[in-house]
Scaffold this motif. Structure first.
Motif, mmCIF file in Angstrom:
data_model
loop_
_atom_site.group_PDB
_atom_site.id
_atom_site.type_symbol
_atom_site.label_atom_id
_atom_site.label_comp_id
_atom_site.label_asym_id
_atom_site.label_seq_id
_atom_site.Cartn_x
_atom_site.Cartn_y
_atom_site.Cartn_z
ATOM 1 N N PHE A 1 0.635 -1.007 -0.269
ATOM 2 C CA PHE A 1 0.150 -0.521 -0.133
ATOM 3 C C PHE A 1 0.713 0.965 -0.127
ATOM 4 N N ILE A 2 2.069 2.007 0.624
ATOM 5 C CA ILE A 2 2.705 2.392 0.945
ATOM 6 C C ILE A 2 4.027 2.820 -0.750
ATOM 7 N N GLY A 3 4.037 1.268 -0.944
ATOM 8 C CA GLY A 3 4.435 1.922 -2.247
ATOM 9 C C GLY A 3 3.711 2.299 -3.506
ATOM 10 N N ASN A 4 2.236 1.510 -3.447
ATOM 11 C CA ASN A 4 0.816 1.929 -4.167
ATOM 12 C C ASN A 4 0.879 3.575 -4.411
ATOM 13 N N GLN A 5 0.757 3.821 -2.508
ATOM 14 C CA GLN A 5 0.658 5.726 -2.445
ATOM 15 C C GLN A 5 2.057 6.418 -3.093
ATOM 16 N N LYS A 6 3.173 5.732 -2.615
ATOM 17 C CA LYS A 6 3.910 6.855 -2.780
ATOM 18 C C LYS A 6 3.698 7.073 -4.829
ATOM 19 N N ASP A 7 3.499 5.911 -5.217
ATOM 20 C CA ASP A 7 3.708 6.129 -6.519
ATOM 21 C C ASP A 7 2.687 7.110 -6.986
ATOM 22 N N ALA A 8 1.262 6.974 -6.231
ATOM 23 C CA ALA A 8 0.642 8.220 -6.466
ATOM 24 C C ALA A 8 0.851 9.124 -5.910
ATOM 25 N N LEU A 9 1.583 9.553 -4.833
ATOM 26 C CA LEU A 9 1.741 11.192 -4.459
ATOM 27 C C LEU A 9 2.963 11.507 -5.930
ATOM 28 N N VAL A 10 3.885 10.351 -6.041
ATOM 29 C CA VAL A 10 4.607 10.627 -7.498
ATOM 30 C C VAL A 10 4.033 11.652 -9.066
ATOM 31 N N SER A 11 2.664 11.055 -9.156
ATOM 32 C CA SER A 11 2.035 10.644 -10.343
ATOM 33 C C SER A 11 1.472 12.661 -10.313
ATOM 34 N N GLU A 12 0.387 12.394 -9.048
ATOM 35 C CA GLU A 12 -0.023 13.344 -8.626
ATOM 36 C C GLU A 12 0.786 14.895 -8.788
ATOM 37 N N ASN A 13 1.498 14.486 -8.075
ATOM 38 C CA ASN A 13 2.618 16.304 -7.893
ATOM 39 C C ASN A 13 3.429 15.514 -9.245
ATOM 40 N N ALA A 14 3.469 15.490 -10.295
ATOM 41 C CA ALA A 14 4.281 15.127 -11.590
ATOM 42 C C ALA A 14 2.886 16.399 -12.072
ATOM 43 N N ARG A 15 1.370 16.344 -12.195
ATOM 44 C CA ARG A 15 0.362 16.502 -12.846
ATOM 45 C C ARG A 15 0.147 18.012 -12.619
ATOM 46 N N MET A 16 0.593 18.155 -11.257
ATOM 47 C CA MET A 16 1.268 19.709 -10.822
ATOM 48 C C MET A 16 1.928 20.303 -11.322
ATOM 49 N N LYS A 17 3.157 20.113 -11.054
ATOM 50 C CA LYS A 17 3.659 19.922 -11.882
ATOM 51 C C LYS A 17 3.317 20.479 -13.451
ATOM 52 N N ASN A 18 3.121 20.030 -14.131
ATOM 53 C CA ASN A 18 3.243 20.159 -15.270
ATOM 54 C C ASN A 18 2.031 20.643 -15.972
ATOM 55 N N PHE A 19 0.754 20.366 -15.307
ATOM 56 C CA PHE A 19 -0.054 21.909 -15.000
ATOM 57 C C PHE A 19 0.468 23.360 -15.320
ATOM 58 N N LYS A 20 0.852 24.077 -13.675
ATOM 59 C CA LYS A 20 1.253 25.379 -13.422
ATOM 60 C C LYS A 20 2.271 25.670 -15.002
ATOM 61 N N GLU A 21 3.455 24.469 -15.398
ATOM 62 C CA GLU A 21 4.353 24.943 -16.072
ATOM 63 C C GLU A 21 3.310 25.329 -17.593
ATOM 64 N N GLU A 22 2.955 24.529 -17.910
ATOM 65 C CA GLU A 22 1.871 24.562 -18.968
ATOM 66 C C GLU A 22 1.439 25.722 -19.191
ATOM 67 N N HIS A 23 0.483 26.254 -17.797
ATOM 68 C CA HIS A 23 -0.551 27.476 -18.032
ATOM 69 C C HIS A 23 0.633 28.804 -17.326
ATOM 70 N N PHE A 24 0.970 28.853 -17.017
ATOM 71 C CA PHE A 24 2.737 29.743 -16.008
ATOM 72 C C PHE A 24 2.405 30.907 -17.256
ATOM 73 N N GLU A 25 2.589 30.522 -18.005
ATOM 74 C CA GLU A 25 3.283 32.087 -20.036
ATOM 75 C C GLU A 25 1.875 31.894 -19.982
ATOM 76 N N LYS A 26 1.230 31.111 -20.308
ATOM 77 C CA LYS A 26 0.067 31.846 -20.522
ATOM 78 C C LYS A 26 -0.504 32.643 -19.803
#
Length: 475
Positions: A239-264
Protein backbone atom coordinates in the motif's frame (compact mmCIF):
# COMPACT_ATOMS: atom_id res chain seq x y z
CA UNK A 1 -12.49 21.64 -40.77
CA UNK A 2 -9.18 22.22 -42.61
CA UNK A 3 -5.68 21.92 -41.19
CA UNK A 4 -2.57 23.93 -41.94
CA UNK A 5 0.26 26.15 -40.69
CA UNK A 6 0.69 29.92 -40.33
CA UNK A 7 3.28 30.99 -42.93
CA UNK A 8 3.21 34.79 -42.73
CA UNK A 9 2.13 37.55 -40.32
CA UNK A 10 1.75 41.23 -41.19
CA UNK A 11 1.34 43.09 -37.87
CA UNK A 12 0.99 46.49 -39.53
CA UNK A 13 -1.90 45.38 -41.74
CA UNK A 14 -3.32 43.06 -39.04
CA UNK A 15 -3.35 40.20 -41.51
CA UNK A 16 -1.78 36.75 -41.77
CA UNK A 17 -1.56 33.78 -44.15
CA UNK A 18 -2.30 30.11 -43.58
CA UNK A 19 -1.13 27.24 -45.82
CA UNK A 20 -3.41 24.23 -46.04
CA UNK A 21 -1.63 20.94 -45.32
CA UNK A 22 -3.46 18.84 -47.90
CA UNK A 23 -2.95 20.82 -51.12
CA UNK A 24 -0.67 23.72 -50.02
CA UNK A 25 -3.31 26.33 -50.91
CA UNK A 26 -2.70 29.69 -49.23
CA UNK A 27 -5.44 31.79 -47.62
CA UNK A 28 -5.30 35.30 -46.21
CA UNK A 29 -7.19 36.19 -43.04
CA UNK A 30 -7.59 39.19 -40.73
CA UNK A 31 -6.43 39.15 -37.12
CA UNK A 32 -9.99 39.61 -35.86
CA UNK A 33 -10.85 36.10 -37.11
CA UNK A 34 -8.21 34.58 -34.80
CA UNK A 35 -10.06 32.88 -31.93
CA UNK A 36 -7.12 32.40 -29.53
CA UNK A 37 -4.82 34.87 -27.77
CA UNK A 38 -3.18 37.10 -30.37
CA UNK A 39 0.20 36.38 -28.76
CA UNK A 40 -0.20 32.76 -29.89
CA UNK A 41 -0.52 33.75 -33.56
CA UNK A 42 3.00 32.90 -34.73
CA UNK A 43 4.64 31.62 -37.89
CA UNK A 44 4.83 27.83 -37.98
CA UNK A 45 2.02 27.07 -35.52
CA UNK A 46 -0.45 24.39 -36.54
CA UNK A 47 -4.05 25.55 -36.91
CA UNK A 48 -7.58 24.47 -37.70
CA UNK A 49 -9.67 26.72 -39.93
CA UNK A 50 -12.93 26.96 -41.87
CA UNK A 51 -13.21 28.30 -45.42
CA UNK A 52 -16.46 29.52 -46.93
CA UNK A 53 -16.67 31.05 -50.42
CA UNK A 54 -12.86 30.85 -50.68
CA UNK A 55 -12.43 33.00 -47.54
CA UNK A 56 -11.36 32.02 -44.03
CA UNK A 57 -14.24 32.47 -41.59
CA UNK A 58 -12.80 30.81 -38.48
CA UNK A 59 -9.26 29.94 -37.43
CA UNK A 60 -7.63 28.83 -34.19
CA UNK A 61 -4.78 26.74 -32.85
CA UNK A 62 -4.92 23.04 -33.62
CA UNK A 63 -5.77 21.33 -30.32
CA UNK A 64 -3.00 19.26 -28.86
CA UNK A 65 -3.64 15.56 -28.27
CA UNK A 66 -5.54 15.16 -25.02
CA UNK A 67 -3.47 13.62 -22.21
CA UNK A 68 -5.92 11.54 -20.16
CA UNK A 69 -3.78 12.14 -17.06
CA UNK A 70 -3.53 15.92 -17.54
CA UNK A 71 -5.46 18.22 -15.19
CA UNK A 72 -8.15 19.99 -17.25
CA UNK A 73 -8.59 23.78 -17.24
CA UNK A 74 -11.95 24.78 -15.78
CA UNK A 75 -11.56 28.52 -16.45
CA UNK A 76 -9.20 30.17 -19.00
CA UNK A 77 -6.51 32.58 -17.77
CA UNK A 78 -8.09 35.66 -19.36
CA UNK A 79 -11.46 35.01 -17.73
CA UNK A 80 -9.80 34.48 -14.33
CA UNK A 81 -7.89 37.75 -14.64
CA UNK A 82 -10.94 39.67 -15.87
CA UNK A 83 -12.89 38.40 -12.84
CA UNK A 84 -10.08 39.47 -10.53
CA UNK A 85 -10.00 43.00 -12.00
CA UNK A 86 -13.77 43.27 -12.56
CA UNK A 87 -14.11 46.21 -10.16
CA UNK A 88 -11.30 48.20 -11.79
CA UNK A 89 -12.54 47.55 -15.32
CA UNK A 90 -16.07 48.50 -14.29
CA UNK A 91 -14.85 51.88 -12.95
CA UNK A 92 -12.68 52.60 -15.99
CA UNK A 93 -15.46 51.54 -18.33
CA UNK A 94 -17.65 54.38 -17.03
CA UNK A 95 -14.98 56.90 -18.07
CA UNK A 96 -13.78 55.32 -21.33
CA UNK A 97 -14.88 58.34 -23.41
CA UNK A 98 -13.81 60.95 -20.87
CA UNK A 99 -10.00 60.93 -21.02
CA UNK A 100 -9.31 61.21 -24.76
CA UNK A 101 -8.07 64.67 -25.73
CA UNK A 102 -8.47 65.96 -22.17
CA UNK A 103 -5.80 68.16 -20.57
CA UNK A 104 -4.02 66.57 -17.62
CA UNK A 105 -2.14 67.33 -14.41
CA UNK A 106 0.08 64.73 -12.79
CA UNK A 107 -2.22 63.56 -9.99
CA UNK A 108 0.46 61.65 -8.07
CA UNK A 109 2.62 64.78 -7.87
CA UNK A 110 -0.25 67.18 -7.33
CA UNK A 111 -2.39 65.24 -4.83
CA UNK A 112 -1.11 66.73 -1.56
CA UNK A 113 -0.74 70.27 -2.83
CA UNK A 114 -4.16 70.28 -4.49
CA UNK A 115 -5.78 69.43 -1.16
CA UNK A 116 -3.63 72.02 0.63
CA UNK A 117 -4.65 74.72 -1.85
CA UNK A 118 -8.29 73.64 -1.63
CA UNK A 119 -8.33 73.79 2.18
CA UNK A 120 -6.48 77.13 2.30
CA UNK A 121 -8.69 78.81 -0.31
CA UNK A 122 -11.91 77.53 1.27
CA UNK A 123 -10.67 78.77 4.66
CA UNK A 124 -10.16 82.24 3.14
CA UNK A 125 -13.57 82.18 1.52
CA UNK A 126 -16.03 79.32 2.21
CA UNK A 127 -18.06 80.40 -0.83
CA UNK A 128 -15.29 79.06 -3.08
CA UNK A 129 -16.66 75.58 -2.46
CA UNK A 130 -19.80 74.77 -4.39
CA UNK A 131 -21.58 71.55 -5.36
CA UNK A 132 -19.50 71.07 -8.52
CA UNK A 133 -16.20 71.46 -6.66
CA UNK A 134 -17.35 69.28 -3.78
CA UNK A 135 -18.45 66.55 -6.18
CA UNK A 136 -15.09 66.70 -7.99
CA UNK A 137 -13.23 66.36 -4.71
CA UNK A 138 -15.33 63.34 -3.69
CA UNK A 139 -14.89 61.78 -7.12
CA UNK A 140 -11.11 62.17 -6.99
CA UNK A 141 -11.03 60.70 -3.48
CA UNK A 142 -13.10 57.72 -4.67
CA UNK A 143 -10.95 57.12 -7.77
CA UNK A 144 -7.74 57.58 -5.79
CA UNK A 145 -8.83 54.97 -3.25
CA UNK A 146 -9.82 52.59 -6.05
CA UNK A 147 -6.38 53.04 -7.61
CA UNK A 148 -4.65 52.42 -4.25
CA UNK A 149 -6.67 49.22 -3.82
CA UNK A 150 -5.66 48.17 -7.33
CA UNK A 151 -2.01 48.90 -6.56
CA UNK A 152 -2.18 46.68 -3.46
CA UNK A 153 -3.68 43.87 -5.52
CA UNK A 154 -0.82 43.99 -8.04
CA UNK A 155 2.22 44.54 -5.81
CA UNK A 156 2.91 40.83 -5.39
CA UNK A 157 5.21 38.68 -7.52
CA UNK A 158 3.87 37.09 -10.70
CA UNK A 159 4.09 33.58 -9.18
CA UNK A 160 1.83 34.66 -6.32
CA UNK A 161 -0.65 36.24 -8.73
CA UNK A 162 -0.66 33.03 -10.78
CA UNK A 163 -1.54 30.98 -7.70
CA UNK A 164 -4.19 33.29 -6.25
CA UNK A 165 -5.86 34.37 -9.49
CA UNK A 166 -5.55 31.38 -11.85
CA UNK A 167 -4.81 28.26 -9.83
CA UNK A 168 -7.29 29.12 -7.08
CA UNK A 169 -10.09 29.14 -9.70
CA UNK A 170 -9.21 25.72 -11.18
CA UNK A 171 -11.63 23.15 -9.71
CA UNK A 172 -9.81 20.02 -10.88
CA UNK A 173 -6.43 21.42 -9.87
CA UNK A 174 -7.69 22.05 -6.35
CA UNK A 175 -9.22 18.58 -6.23
CA UNK A 176 -5.73 17.29 -7.02
CA UNK A 177 -4.33 19.25 -4.06
CA UNK A 178 -6.93 17.62 -1.80
CA UNK A 179 -6.07 14.23 -3.31
CA UNK A 180 -2.36 14.75 -2.56
CA UNK A 181 -3.16 15.76 1.02
CA UNK A 182 -5.26 12.60 1.41
CA UNK A 183 -2.43 10.46 0.01
CA UNK A 184 0.10 12.10 2.33
CA UNK A 185 -2.21 11.54 5.29
CA UNK A 186 -2.79 7.86 4.42
CA UNK A 187 0.94 7.40 3.86
CA UNK A 188 1.75 8.81 7.27
CA UNK A 189 -0.88 6.58 8.87
CA UNK A 190 0.33 3.47 7.02
CA UNK A 191 3.95 4.26 7.88
CA UNK A 192 3.04 4.55 11.56
CA UNK A 193 1.18 1.20 11.41
CA UNK A 194 4.15 -0.38 9.61
CA UNK A 195 6.62 0.79 12.24
CA UNK A 196 4.43 -0.58 15.04
CA UNK A 197 3.67 -3.82 13.21
CA UNK A 198 7.33 -4.33 12.31
CA UNK A 199 8.31 -4.43 15.98
CA UNK A 200 5.40 -6.73 16.87
CA UNK A 201 6.19 -9.06 13.93
CA UNK A 202 9.86 -9.27 14.85
CA UNK A 203 8.98 -10.09 18.46
CA UNK A 204 6.39 -12.70 17.37
CA UNK A 205 8.80 -14.45 14.99
CA UNK A 206 11.53 -14.48 17.64
CA UNK A 207 9.17 -15.92 20.21
CA UNK A 208 7.92 -18.53 17.75
CA UNK A 209 11.50 -19.57 16.92
CA UNK A 210 12.28 -20.28 20.56
CA UNK A 211 9.29 -22.57 21.14
CA UNK A 212 9.90 -26.34 21.23
CA UNK A 213 6.26 -27.41 21.18
CA UNK A 214 5.75 -27.55 17.45
CA UNK A 215 2.56 -29.34 16.56
CA UNK A 216 0.84 -28.28 19.74
CA UNK A 217 -2.41 -26.35 19.70
CA UNK A 218 -0.81 -23.33 21.36
CA UNK A 219 2.07 -23.27 18.85
CA UNK A 220 -0.38 -23.44 15.96
CA UNK A 221 -2.37 -20.47 17.30
CA UNK A 222 0.78 -18.37 17.80
CA UNK A 223 2.04 -19.32 14.33
CA UNK A 224 -1.31 -18.29 12.85
CA UNK A 225 -1.09 -14.87 14.55
CA UNK A 226 2.46 -14.33 13.25
CA UNK A 227 1.38 -15.27 9.70
CA UNK A 228 -1.51 -12.76 9.88
CA UNK A 229 0.89 -10.06 11.09
CA UNK A 230 3.30 -10.90 8.29
CA UNK A 231 0.49 -10.69 5.70
CA UNK A 232 -0.72 -7.39 7.16
CA UNK A 233 2.86 -6.08 7.10
CA UNK A 234 3.35 -7.06 3.44
CA UNK A 235 -0.01 -5.51 2.51
CA UNK A 236 1.00 -2.29 4.23
CA UNK A 237 4.33 -2.21 2.38
CA UNK A 238 2.50 -2.71 -0.92
CA UNK A 239 0.00 0.00 0.00
CA UNK A 240 2.82 2.41 0.90
CA UNK A 241 4.57 1.68 -2.38
CA UNK A 242 1.39 2.29 -4.38
CA UNK A 243 0.63 5.49 -2.50
CA UNK A 244 4.16 6.77 -3.07
CA UNK A 245 3.75 6.11 -6.79
CA UNK A 246 0.39 7.89 -6.73
CA UNK A 247 1.97 10.83 -4.89
CA UNK A 248 4.73 11.10 -7.48
CA UNK A 249 2.13 10.92 -10.27
CA UNK A 250 -0.16 13.59 -8.75
CA UNK A 251 2.75 15.92 -8.03
CA UNK A 252 3.93 15.48 -11.63
CA UNK A 253 0.42 16.34 -12.90
CA UNK A 254 0.40 19.50 -10.78
CA UNK A 255 3.90 20.47 -11.92
CA UNK A 256 3.03 19.94 -15.58
CA UNK A 257 -0.20 21.90 -15.22
CA UNK A 258 1.56 24.90 -13.66
CA UNK A 259 4.39 24.84 -16.22
CA UNK A 260 1.95 24.63 -19.13
CA UNK A 261 -0.26 27.52 -18.01
CA UNK A 262 2.10 29.93 -16.24
CA UNK A 263 3.38 31.55 -19.44
CA UNK A 264 -0.15 31.85 -20.87
CA UNK A 265 -1.23 33.54 -17.65
CA UNK A 266 1.73 35.95 -17.73
CA UNK A 267 1.02 36.90 -21.37
CA UNK A 268 -2.43 38.15 -20.33
CA UNK A 269 -1.79 39.35 -16.77
CA UNK A 270 1.27 41.55 -17.33
CA UNK A 271 -0.11 43.70 -20.19
CA UNK A 272 -3.57 43.88 -18.59
CA UNK A 273 -2.21 45.18 -15.27
CA UNK A 274 -0.10 47.77 -17.09
CA UNK A 275 -3.08 48.81 -19.22
CA UNK A 276 -5.30 49.25 -16.16
CA UNK A 277 -2.60 51.26 -14.38
CA UNK A 278 -2.09 53.51 -17.42
CA UNK A 279 -5.83 54.17 -17.79
CA UNK A 280 -6.30 54.74 -14.06
CA UNK A 281 -3.52 57.32 -13.90
CA UNK A 282 -4.75 59.03 -17.07
CA UNK A 283 -8.23 59.28 -15.54
CA UNK A 284 -6.85 60.67 -12.26
CA UNK A 285 -4.69 63.14 -14.19
CA UNK A 286 -7.69 64.49 -16.11
CA UNK A 287 -9.75 64.74 -12.93
CA UNK A 288 -6.86 66.54 -11.22
CA UNK A 289 -6.82 69.06 -14.08
CA UNK A 290 -10.58 69.60 -13.81
CA UNK A 291 -10.39 69.99 -10.04
CA UNK A 292 -7.49 72.45 -10.27
CA UNK A 293 -9.09 74.62 -12.97
CA UNK A 294 -12.50 74.57 -11.27
CA UNK A 295 -10.96 75.50 -7.91
CA UNK A 296 -9.01 78.47 -9.27
CA UNK A 297 -11.81 79.40 -11.65
CA UNK A 298 -13.91 80.13 -8.56
CA UNK A 299 -11.10 81.44 -6.35
CA UNK A 300 -10.09 84.23 -8.75
CA UNK A 301 -13.51 85.87 -8.36
CA UNK A 302 -13.33 85.87 -4.55
CA UNK A 303 -12.69 89.33 -3.06
CA UNK A 304 -11.16 87.73 0.05
CA UNK A 305 -8.65 85.76 -2.02
CA UNK A 306 -7.88 88.78 -4.23
CA UNK A 307 -7.27 90.76 -1.03
CA UNK A 308 -4.96 88.04 0.27
CA UNK A 309 -2.97 87.96 -2.98
CA UNK A 310 -2.65 91.73 -2.96
CA UNK A 311 -1.62 91.99 0.72
CA UNK A 312 0.83 89.09 0.37
CA UNK A 313 2.30 90.68 -2.78
CA UNK A 314 1.68 87.53 -4.77
CA UNK A 315 2.33 88.24 -8.43
CA UNK A 316 1.08 86.04 -11.21
CA UNK A 317 -2.10 84.30 -12.26
CA UNK A 318 -4.63 82.81 -9.88
CA UNK A 319 -3.32 79.25 -10.12
CA UNK A 320 -1.64 76.43 -8.23
CA UNK A 321 1.64 77.45 -9.87
CA UNK A 322 1.48 80.97 -8.41
CA UNK A 323 0.23 79.75 -5.03
CA UNK A 324 3.03 77.16 -4.77
CA UNK A 325 5.63 79.75 -5.75
CA UNK A 326 4.33 81.92 -2.89
CA UNK A 327 4.69 78.99 -0.46
CA UNK A 328 8.26 78.35 -1.53
CA UNK A 329 9.59 81.87 -1.89
CA UNK A 330 10.83 82.11 1.71
CA UNK A 331 12.64 78.77 1.76
CA UNK A 332 16.43 78.53 1.75
CA UNK A 333 17.27 76.26 -1.20
CA UNK A 334 20.52 75.17 0.49
CA UNK A 335 18.62 73.75 3.48
CA UNK A 336 15.73 71.89 1.94
CA UNK A 337 14.05 68.81 3.36
CA UNK A 338 13.09 65.96 1.04
CA UNK A 339 9.49 67.18 1.12
CA UNK A 340 10.53 70.72 0.16
CA UNK A 341 12.64 69.41 -2.71
CA UNK A 342 9.58 67.56 -3.99
CA UNK A 343 7.63 70.83 -3.93
CA UNK A 344 10.32 72.62 -5.95
CA UNK A 345 10.19 69.77 -8.44
CA UNK A 346 6.41 70.18 -8.52
CA UNK A 347 6.79 73.91 -9.20
CA UNK A 348 9.12 73.18 -12.11
CA UNK A 349 6.56 70.69 -13.43
CA UNK A 350 3.75 73.24 -13.20
CA UNK A 351 5.86 75.88 -14.93
CA UNK A 352 6.61 73.60 -17.86
CA UNK A 353 3.31 71.76 -18.38
CA UNK A 354 0.04 72.96 -19.93
CA UNK A 355 1.68 76.29 -20.78
CA UNK A 356 -0.87 78.77 -22.08
CA UNK A 357 -0.33 80.79 -25.25
CA UNK A 358 -0.99 84.49 -25.79
CA UNK A 359 -0.83 86.66 -28.91
CA UNK A 360 -0.29 90.43 -28.85
CA UNK A 361 -1.54 92.31 -31.93
CA UNK A 362 -0.72 96.02 -31.66
CA UNK A 363 -0.14 98.69 -34.27
CA UNK A 364 3.40 99.67 -33.20
CA UNK A 365 6.29 97.55 -32.08
CA UNK A 366 6.97 99.92 -29.18
CA UNK A 367 3.50 99.35 -27.74
CA UNK A 368 3.72 95.64 -28.48
CA UNK A 369 6.99 95.20 -26.54
CA UNK A 370 5.69 97.36 -23.70
CA UNK A 371 2.67 95.08 -23.24
CA UNK A 372 4.83 91.99 -23.63
CA UNK A 373 7.01 93.13 -20.73
CA UNK A 374 3.99 93.71 -18.48
CA UNK A 375 2.37 90.38 -19.38
CA UNK A 376 5.56 88.38 -18.79
CA UNK A 377 5.58 89.66 -15.20
CA UNK A 378 2.15 88.12 -14.72
CA UNK A 379 3.24 84.69 -15.93
CA UNK A 380 6.74 84.09 -17.28
CA UNK A 381 5.73 80.63 -18.59
CA UNK A 382 3.32 82.10 -21.15
CA UNK A 383 4.10 81.31 -24.78
CA UNK A 384 3.85 84.80 -26.29
CA UNK A 385 3.75 85.62 -29.99
CA UNK A 386 3.47 89.12 -31.50
CA UNK A 387 2.13 90.60 -34.72
CA UNK A 388 1.36 94.05 -36.13
CA UNK A 389 -0.98 92.91 -38.90
CA UNK A 390 -4.47 91.77 -37.75
CA UNK A 391 -5.06 89.86 -41.00
CA UNK A 392 -1.83 87.89 -40.56
CA UNK A 393 -2.77 87.35 -36.90
CA UNK A 394 -6.16 85.96 -37.95
CA UNK A 395 -4.53 83.55 -40.43
CA UNK A 396 -2.09 82.46 -37.73
CA UNK A 397 -4.95 81.98 -35.27
CA UNK A 398 -6.77 79.75 -37.75
CA UNK A 399 -3.66 77.57 -38.06
CA UNK A 400 -2.87 77.47 -34.34
CA UNK A 401 -5.31 78.45 -31.62
CA UNK A 402 -4.33 80.68 -28.69
CA UNK A 403 -5.68 81.01 -25.15
CA UNK A 404 -5.64 84.83 -25.01
CA UNK A 405 -5.51 87.51 -27.72
CA UNK A 406 -4.54 91.10 -26.85
CA UNK A 407 -5.47 93.33 -29.79
CA UNK A 408 -5.79 97.05 -30.51
CA UNK A 409 -9.37 98.16 -31.17
CA UNK A 410 -8.29 99.32 -34.62
CA UNK A 411 -5.17 98.79 -36.73
CA UNK A 412 -5.28 100.63 -40.02
CA UNK A 413 -8.73 100.03 -41.49
CA UNK A 414 -9.29 96.76 -39.61
CA UNK A 415 -11.23 96.78 -36.32
CA UNK A 416 -10.64 94.24 -33.56
CA UNK A 417 -14.35 93.44 -33.33
CA UNK A 418 -14.49 92.54 -37.05
CA UNK A 419 -11.49 90.21 -36.61
CA UNK A 420 -13.16 88.61 -33.58
CA UNK A 421 -16.48 88.24 -35.42
CA UNK A 422 -14.75 86.67 -38.46
CA UNK A 423 -12.88 84.22 -36.25
CA UNK A 424 -15.92 83.20 -34.18
CA UNK A 425 -17.85 82.41 -37.37
CA UNK A 426 -15.26 79.84 -38.42
CA UNK A 427 -16.35 76.18 -38.06
CA UNK A 428 -13.32 75.26 -35.91
CA UNK A 429 -13.18 78.44 -33.84
CA UNK A 430 -12.05 77.93 -30.23
CA UNK A 431 -14.92 79.22 -28.04
CA UNK A 432 -12.65 79.43 -24.97
CA UNK A 433 -10.34 82.16 -26.34
CA UNK A 434 -10.37 85.38 -24.30
CA UNK A 435 -9.99 88.55 -26.41
CA UNK A 436 -8.59 91.61 -24.62
CA UNK A 437 -9.39 94.61 -26.79
CA UNK A 438 -7.16 97.65 -26.10
CA UNK A 439 -9.17 100.88 -26.35
CA UNK A 440 -8.36 104.54 -25.84
CA UNK A 441 -11.65 105.05 -24.09
CA UNK A 442 -13.82 102.39 -22.49
CA UNK A 443 -17.13 101.85 -24.28
CA UNK A 444 -20.51 102.19 -22.51
CA UNK A 445 -21.25 99.65 -19.76
CA UNK A 446 -23.82 97.78 -21.88
CA UNK A 447 -21.16 97.17 -24.56
CA UNK A 448 -18.71 95.99 -21.89
CA UNK A 449 -21.32 93.57 -20.49
CA UNK A 450 -22.15 92.26 -23.96
CA UNK A 451 -18.44 91.84 -24.67
CA UNK A 452 -17.91 89.75 -21.51
CA UNK A 453 -20.69 87.43 -22.64
CA UNK A 454 -18.82 86.95 -25.95
CA UNK A 455 -15.45 86.39 -24.28
CA UNK A 456 -14.28 89.95 -25.02
CA UNK A 457 -12.70 92.18 -22.35
CA UNK A 458 -11.97 95.88 -22.88
CA UNK A 459 -8.85 97.45 -21.32
CA UNK A 460 -7.79 101.09 -21.33
CA UNK A 461 -4.59 101.54 -23.34
CA UNK A 462 -2.76 103.44 -20.59
CA UNK A 463 -4.13 101.57 -17.58
CA UNK A 464 -1.54 98.87 -16.87
CA UNK A 465 -3.43 97.73 -13.76
CA UNK A 466 -6.49 97.03 -15.91
CA UNK A 467 -4.36 95.06 -18.38
CA UNK A 468 -2.74 93.17 -15.51
CA UNK A 469 -6.12 92.23 -14.02
CA UNK A 470 -7.56 91.28 -17.41
CA UNK A 471 -4.72 88.88 -18.22
CA UNK A 472 -4.57 87.53 -14.68
CA UNK A 473 -8.29 86.69 -14.71
CA UNK A 474 -8.06 85.18 -18.19
CA UNK A 475 -5.31 82.73 -17.23
Amino acid sequence: MLYGKIIDIDSQANKAQVEQDLNKRIFDFAFDLWEDEISELKKGVEVEFVVEMRAVTKIHLKPKPVDPDAIPVNKPARLCIEEFFARENEILGKYKDFVAGHLKLDFVRMRRFLLTAYNDLCAMDPNVENDVLKKLKQEIAYLSQAYENYHKKTQYALNYAFETIFLARQVEYNKTIVRIEEIQSSLANAQAQTNSLSSALAAGEKSLGKRDDKGSKEYTEVEKEVKQMRKRYVDLLNFIGNQKDALVSENARMKNFKEEHFEKFAQVYTPMTQDIKTHFLALLDTKAYDFDTTLWGRAKYSQSIKHFFRNSRIEGSFSSKTFLRYFLRGLDKTKLSARSKELFDLLHYLETTNRKSLMIVRETMVNTLKYKEVIEKIDSSLLITIDNDPINALKSLIQKSQDIIVIDEKIGNVSALSVIKTYKELPKANPKIIFCVVVRQLPPSEIVSKGKFMGVEFVNEHNMDMLYDCIRMAL
